[in-house]
Design a protein around this motif. Structure first.
Motif, short mmCIF file in Angstrom:
data_model
loop_
_atom_site.label_atom_id
_atom_site.label_comp_id
_atom_site.label_asym_id
_atom_site.label_seq_id
_atom_site.Cartn_x
_atom_site.Cartn_y
_atom_site.Cartn_z
N HIS A 2 0.34 -8.98 2.08
CA HIS A 2 1.22 -8.02 1.39
C HIS A 2 0.88 -6.61 1.88
O HIS A 2 -0.24 -6.14 1.74
N THR A 3 1.83 -5.94 2.50
CA THR A 3 1.57 -4.58 2.96
C THR A 3 2.76 -3.69 2.63
O THR A 3 3.87 -4.15 2.43
N THR A 4 2.53 -2.42 2.57
CA THR A 4 3.61 -1.44 2.49
C THR A 4 3.26 -0.39 3.54
O THR A 4 2.11 -0.33 3.98
N PRO A 5 4.21 0.44 3.94
CA PRO A 5 3.88 1.43 4.96
C PRO A 5 2.69 2.30 4.53
O PRO A 5 1.85 2.68 5.33
N GLU A 6 2.62 2.60 3.23
CA GLU A 6 1.54 3.47 2.76
C GLU A 6 0.24 2.69 2.58
O GLU A 6 -0.82 3.27 2.47
N MET A 7 0.34 1.39 2.47
CA MET A 7 -0.82 0.56 2.13
C MET A 7 -0.88 -0.57 3.16
O MET A 7 -0.57 -1.71 2.88
N PRO A 8 -1.24 -0.22 4.42
CA PRO A 8 -1.07 -1.20 5.48
C PRO A 8 -2.08 -2.33 5.48
O PRO A 8 -1.86 -3.35 6.09
N PHE A 9 -3.19 -2.16 4.78
CA PHE A 9 -4.24 -3.16 4.92
C PHE A 9 -4.61 -3.81 3.59
O PHE A 9 -4.75 -3.13 2.58
N ARG A 10 -4.71 -5.13 3.60
CA ARG A 10 -5.39 -5.81 2.50
C ARG A 10 -6.39 -6.77 3.10
O ARG A 10 -6.10 -7.47 4.05
N ARG A 11 -7.59 -6.73 2.55
CA ARG A 11 -8.66 -7.57 3.10
C ARG A 11 -8.22 -9.04 3.10
O ARG A 11 -7.80 -9.57 2.09
N PRO A 12 -8.33 -9.70 4.26
CA PRO A 12 -7.97 -11.13 4.28
C PRO A 12 -8.95 -11.90 3.39
O PRO A 12 -10.15 -11.64 3.41
#
Ligand code: SF4
Length: 363
Positions: A2-12
């Protein structure tokens, strides 16, 4: 992921399933809470589970203190399909009983339940029931030897404590694990999760524990969980507040909404009011908030006090009002619907328009 332009990273992270709800991996950040009823009172506990679920809570944890509480779990299970986690300390028999009663997951620290044989029993039962185990380290419950080694419940001590408990499960081939590392200190909580996230890929249950009464607790949780989530850490969260746990759910969704991670319920944009405010904005905002408290749909409502900034925000919203001198201008998706004259007419007119909007949304 799950990403958004402002929140590009989520730890796998790995995925675990708490009943029908997936946690970790590509799943949205899950919202959970814990009942504060006496679990032995199945009726009261079921009522609170229902209230939590109505508010958007996806996973509910129950304290299982004794055999009577474990027995009540059967009636609780029969009365709800909300994914349930049994929270157990020290007694492996309660863990097995909870799984047999249909609990979807356990919160238990395997290093605290006595013999290796007891850990074997819990792992066998969890495997048989496909139930994940959350290892929940709190700064107040770090083992004495680690407190001595690190000079207190430091983030390093908390992480080593978690790794010790994880090892009990991994050496038995059990990887259906979630981990939490909670402290009432926001900075310590953040440091501990950052440290652990570099070492394991298990989903993280994040929270600041004993955060306090609703205002202080919401602020501490928003800062602590907000920082972690902004860094991509956290697969499920619990906001801990002193009081009715249903309040925690609203705070949790507002934290997620602020970071564009999830949204539930309308967003109410209201100005802080100032010397230019020309309408009863506080009354109007309170009336709107009260009306929308239990509406789960996502849309924006703007309630603005004057013609300086008001029309801009109100135009952006799905429905909005901007105050003027003894009047208000109502907007719907950028269109001016009309001007309401007379201070006494503003709240009724806007509430009528809001009702129309909600009815049309349903159609
Ligand atoms: Fe003041 Fe108008 Fe801004 Fe509200 S919208 S705070 S009334 S300037």
């Amino acid at each position: 992921m799950h990403t958004t332009p402002e929140m590009p990273f989520r730890r796998p992270s790995r995925t675990v399933a708490i009943g029908r709800i997936g946690v970790g991996g590509d799943n949205p950040v899950r919202v959970q809470s814990m009942t504060n009823t006496d679990t032995r009172d199945a009726e009261a506990t079921l009522a609170q589970i229902a209230a939590l679920s109505d508010a958007g809570c996806e996973i509910v944890r129950l304290a299982v203190l004794d055999e009577a509480a474990a027995k009540a779990l059967c009636a609780i299970r029969a009365g709800t399909d909300v994914p349930l986690v049994a929270d157990i300390h020290f007694d492996h028999r309660l863990a097995v009983a909870a799984l047999e009663a249909g609990m979807d997951a356990l919160r238990i620290n395997p290093g605290n339940i006595g013999s290796e044989a007891a850990v074997d029993t819990v792992v066998a039962a969890a495997t048989a029931h496909s139930a994940p185990i959350r290892i929940g380290v709190n700064s107040g419950s770090v083992q004495k030897d680690l407190l001595k080694k690190y000079g207190g419940p430091t983030p390093e001590a908390m992480v080593e404590s978690a790794l010790t408990h994880i090892a009990y499960l991994e050496k038995r081939g059990f990887y259906d694990i979630k981990v939490s590392l909670k402290s009432s200190s926001v900075t310590r909580t953040i440091a501990a999760y950052r440290l652990l996230a570099r070492q394991v890929d298990y989903p993280l249950h994040i929270g600041v524990t004993e955060a306090g009464t609703p205002l202080r607790g919401a602020v501490k949780s928003a800062v602590g969980l907000g920082i972690l989530l902004a860094e991509g850490l956290g697969d499920t969260l619990r906001v801990s507040l002193t009081g009715d746990p249903v309040t925690e759910i609203g705070v949790a969704y507002e934290i997620l909404r602020a970071l564009d991670l999830r949204a539930r319920g309308p967003e109410i944009i209201s100005c802080p009011t100032c010397g230019r405010t020309e309408i009863d904005l506080v009354g109007l905002a309170e009336a709107v908030e009260a009306r929308l408290r239990h509406v789960p749909d996502v849309f924006t409502v703007a309630v603005m006090g004057c013609v300086v900034n008001g029309p801009g925000e109100a135009r952006e919203a799905d429905i909005g009002i901007a105050g003027g001198r003894d009047c208000g201008i109502i907007f719907r998706k950028g269109e001016v619907l009309g001007k309401v004259r007379g201070a006494e007419n503003l709240i009724p007119a806007f509430m009528d328009e809001l009702e129309r909007y909600l009815t049309e949304k349903k159609e």
